[in-house]
Design a protein around this motif. Structure first.
Motif, PDB file in Angstrom:
ATOM      1  N   ILE A 198       0.838  -1.191   0.000  1.00 42.92           N
ATOM      2  CA  ILE A 198       0.000   0.000   0.000  1.00 42.92           C
ATOM      3  C   ILE A 198       0.879   1.249   0.000  1.00 42.92           C
ATOM      4  O   ILE A 198       1.631   1.506   0.938  1.00 42.92           O
ATOM      5  N   TYR A 253      -2.813   5.677   1.823  1.00 41.17           N
ATOM      6  CA  TYR A 253      -4.119   5.345   2.386  1.00 41.17           C
ATOM      7  C   TYR A 253      -4.642   6.508   3.204  1.00 41.17           C
ATOM      8  O   TYR A 253      -3.880   7.350   3.692  1.00 41.17           O
ATOM      9  N   ASN A 274      -7.544   2.133   1.495  1.00 44.06           N
ATOM     10  CA  ASN A 274      -6.410   2.064   0.583  1.00 44.06           C
ATOM     11  C   ASN A 274      -6.677   2.895  -0.671  1.00 44.06           C
ATOM     12  O   ASN A 274      -7.724   2.761  -1.304  1.00 44.06           O
TER      13      ASN A 274
END
Length: 639
Positions: free
Chosen positions: A293, A296, A485
C-alpha cells in the motif's frame, strides 16, 4: 517510522469560492484560516502537511462519493435500498445526474482547500531555512494529487484561486476562470510530480507518508491519462473546449512511453514496498498498512480523536469511512429455526448492511470467470454468510437451516455459488429470503445468475475489521476504523502494461503480457480459502499465466484491473480514461429488488458523451457572483 496521528477539524472560515485551506493539524488548535506567516514556521509547515493527509478522509471512504466511482459501470448498479444518490449515477432511466445530485461534490471543496494549503507551504516554507526539500515535495505531491483527481472528474479547473496561478490565497473570491486540461497537466500536475519524484525519500517521513514510489505511480498514471486525452479515440468532448494539442509539442505516443518508462523504473526501484505474497493478504484487515500500500486515508480503532469520528456510531458522512456499507446486503433477514442466524458483526465478512449498491451479474460471471484457480474472487467478495447467533447471546447450539438440516455457529447459512447449478430449487419460504436449496446441503444457496438488487455477495475486501469487540458482535454500526487504501504498488504493473498495449516500447522482460502475468501468478497462490474459512495451500500460477492471451488488448487490461481492484473506486476513472465506459457498461444483467426474485433481466443505460465529465457542484455556483451567462459558460456542457 512515527505514525501520522491526525485530528480533523472542519473549516469554519469565510468559505466562498476557493480560499483558506482545510484546517486540521497535528496536536494543534482548530484554525479558521492559514496565513503566509503561519507557513513560515516549522509548526505551520508540519500542521499544513498533516492536514493534507487528513483531507484524504473527506474523499476516500465517503460512501456517496464512492458510489460515483462505481455505480453506472460494469462493476456495480444500484441496489434495493438505493435513493437518488445511487439511481442517478446508474443512468438507466431511474434518475439523472445533475449539478445538485452528483456526489462528485465530495471532492471539489476538500481538493481545493488542500491545494491552497499546498500553495501556502510551497510559497512560504523556504523562508524558514530548516524545511527540507522533501517536506516541500510532500506538499507538491498533494497539490498534483488533487489537481489530477479534479481534472479527471471535471475537465479543466482553475489554477488561480484568487491570488494568481498556483498562488496561496487568503481572500474570499467569488469569480473564477477555468484553465483547460493541457494547462492543468503541464503547469501543475507534471511539474509537481517530477519534483516529488526527485525530492521525496524512498521511505516516508512518517508511517504512511508519501514516497518516491508513490510519486512515480501518480506521475506514470498522469502521463497515461493525458496520453489517452490527447489520443481521444472516440471523440469525447472536453471542457473548456481546446484543441487536443500538447503545449510542449508532444503527442500521445510520447506520453504513453513516458508512462511506461516511469512505471518500469518504479517497478525496478520500489524502496521498502513489495507485493504481498497472496491476493488474500493485500486486503486482509489484520494485515492493513502492508508493504503493497503506497497511500491510504488512515483511521484507527484506538482513539476517537485520531479516528476523527465515533467508534460506536456513524454519521453517514465524511470523515467516516463507510463506503463498504453501500455494497453490503441485508443478510440479517435470514432465519434459521425462526432465529436471526447471521447478525451484524464487526467482522470483515459482515458489518453494517446498507443495500445501496450491488455487483452486476456480469461482474460475477464474466470478470471473475475462473473462481477455482484465481484467488481474486475469493479475496474480493463475501460469498458465504456464516452463523454467529451465539455471539448475540443465543445459546441454542444448532439451528435448522436448508433442507431442515442443523447448522452450528460458524457454519454456512447462505452461500452464493461459484457457478450456476440447474438443480438449485428456489422457494419463497427458504430462509425467509426466497433462497435456493440443493439436496443434502444445510446452507441456502443462490446461483450467480440469481444475484439480485437485494441479495448479492458483499464486498469483503473493504469489510469492517475490529479487534476491540471481545467475544461478542463488537461495533458493526460505526464507520470502519480500517485505513482506506488509495494506491497500491501492484498498479504500476498494470499502468506499464496498458502503456505497452497503447504502443510504448517495452523493456526486456516487461512486455504487457509479462507484466500482467506478475499479478496473475500472484493471484494463483492461495494460503487461505476465505469463504471456505479454512487454510488452503495451492499454487495455480502456471495455469493462470498460461491462460493469459498471447496478445493483450485494452479490454483485457481493463478486465485485469477489475479483477485486482473491484469495488475499490477505480472503475469509473478507468473507463473514462480509456473511453470504454459506453462500450463496456451500456447494459447489464441483474435480478429484481424483492426476495425470491431470481430471474435476471437486461437493463440498458443511456451514457452520453457529456457524461464522461461530472457536473461542477451546484454549491459552487451558489457561491459565485457571476452573471447567469458566465455561470452557464463555467459549467460542463449537458448539465
Amino acid at each position: 517510522m512515527k505514525p501520522i496521528q491526525i485530528k480533523t477539524f472542519m473549516v469554519t472560515a469565510i468559505i466562498t469560492l476557493f480560499l483558506g485551506a482545510c484546517s486540521n493539524v497535528l496536536e494543534e488548535e482548530p484554525r479558521s484560516i492559514f496565513t503566509p506567516e503561519y507557513f513560515k514556521t516549522e509548526k505551520g509547515v508540519v500542521g499544513g502537511l498533516t492536514s493534507m493527509y487528513a483531507h484524504l478522509r473527506y474523499i476516500y471512504g465517503q460512501g456517496y462519493y464512492y458510489n460515483t466511482t462505481e455505480t453506472g459501470t460494469d462493476e456495480a448498479t444500484y441496489a434495493q435500498s438505493a435513493d437518488a444518490n445511487f439511481k442517478d449515477m446508474d443512468l438507466s432511466g431511474v434518475g439523472s445526474i445533475t449539478p445538485s445530485s452528483s456526489r462528485s461534490d465530495a471532492i471539489w471543496q476538500p481538493a481545493f482547500f488542500n491545494i491552497n494549503t499546498a500553495n501556502g507551504i510551497i510559497e512560504n516554507a523556504a523562508a524558514i531555512g530548516t524545511i527540507s526539500p522533501a517536506m516541500i515535495a510532500e506538499a507538491k505531491f498533494f497539490r498534483a494529487f488533487d489537481y489530477f483527481l479534479l481534472v479527471q472528474t471535471f475537465g479543466g479547473v482553475p489554477l488561480d484561486l484568487g491570488a494568481g496561478e498556483l498562488k496561496f490565497n487568503t481572500s474570499p473570491v467569488r469569480f473564477s476562470v477555468r484553465n483547460n486540461v493541457p494547462q492543468v497537466y503541464t503547469k501543475a500536475i507534471f511539474p509537481d510530480l517530477l519534483t516529488a519524484v526527485n525530492d521525496l525519500p524512498d521511505t516516508g517521513r512518517v508511517k504512511g507518508g508519501v514516497t518516491k514510489t508513490a510519486a512515480r505511480l501518480y506521475l506514470s498514471k498522469a502521463y497515461l491519462t493525458y496520453a489517452w486525452w490527447l489520443k481521444n479515440p472516440n471523440n469525447i468532448p472536453t471542457f473548456p473546449e481546446t484543441p487536443r494539442v500538447d503545449p510542449d509539442g508532444h503527442d500521445a505516443a510520447w506520453y504513453f512511453q513516458k508512462a511506461y518508462d516511469v512505471a518500469a523504473t518504479a517497478i525496478d526501484s520500489h524502496g521498502s514496498f513489495a507485493l504481498q505474497p497472496t491476493y488474500y493478504d493485500v486486503n486482509l484487515g489484520s494485515n492493513d498498512r502492508n508493504s503493497e500500500i503506497l497511500l491510504y486515508a488512515d483511521h484507527t480503532e484506538k482513539s476517537e480523536f485520531y479516528n476523527a469520528s465515533s467508534l460506536t456510531f456513524a454519521n453517514g458522512g465524511a470523515p467516516d469511512n463507510f463506503a463498504v456499507w453501500m455494497m453490503t446486503p441485508n443478510y440479517t433477514v435470514i432465519r434459521s429455526s425462526g432465529v436471526s442466524s447471521v447478525q451484524r458483526e464487526a467482522e470483515q465478512h459482515l458489518g453494517r448492511p446498507f443495500v445501496r449498491m450491488c455487483p452486476t451479474i456480469g461482474a460475477i460471471t464474466n470478470t471473475f470467470t475462473d473462481k477455482t484457480n484465481d484467488s481474486r474472487y475469493d479475496g474480493t467478495f463475501t460469498s458465504v454468510y456464516r452463523g454467529n447467533w451465539d455471539k448475540a447471546g443465543i445459546t441454542t447450539p444448532t439451528l435448522n437451516n436448508a433442507n431442515g438440516l442443523p447448522v452450528a455457529p460458524r457454519g454456512a447459512i447462505l452461500s452464493f455459488l461459484n457457478d450456476d447449478n440447474p438443480a438449485v430449487a428456489y422457494a419463497a419460504a427458504n430462509g425467509s429470503v426466497g433462497a435456493g436449496v440443493l439436496p443434502g446441503r444445510s446452507d441456502f444457496v443462490i446461483n450467480p445468475s440469481g444475484i439480485s438488487r437485494i441479495l448479492f455477495p458483499g464486498l469483503w475486501k473493504l469489510g469492517v475489521y475490529r479487534t476491540d469487540g471481545g467475544t461478542g458482535l463488537g461495533q458493526p454500526n460505526g464507520g470502519s476504523t480500517r485505513p482506506y487504501n488509495i494506491a497500491k504498488l501492484s498498479e504500476l504493473y498494470l499502468i506499464a502494461a496498458e502503456a505497452a498495449v497503447m504502443g510504448a516500447t517495452p523493456q526486456g522482460g516487461k512486455s504487457a503480457r509479462e507484466l500482467v502475468n506478475v499479478l496473475r501468478a500472484r493471484a494463483g497462490k492461495w494460503r487461505f480459502d476465505n469463504n471456505g474459512n479454512v487454510p488452503k495451500t495451492a499454487d495455480n500460477s502456471a495455469a493462470l499465466t498460461a491462460a493469459t492471451p498471447a496478445t493483450i488488448d485494452i479490454n483485457y487490461i481493463l478486465a485485469e484491473r477489475s479483477r485486482e481492484y473491484f469495488g475499490e473506486g477505480y472503475r469509473w476513472y478507468d473507463l473514462i480514461r480509456t473511453q470504454k465506459w459506453t462500450e463496456l457498461s451500456s447494459s447489464y444483467k441483474i435480478c429484481g429488488p424483492t426476495y425470491g426474485d431470481h430471474t435476471a433481466v437486461t437493463v440498458n443505460r443511456d451514457i452520453k458523451a457529456y457524461h464522461y465529465l461530472r457536473p461542477l457542484p451546484q454549491q459552487q455556483f451558489d457561491a459565485m457572483i457571476m452573471t447567469p451567462e458566465e455561470k452557464a459558460a463555467y459549467q460542463n456542457p449537458g448539465y
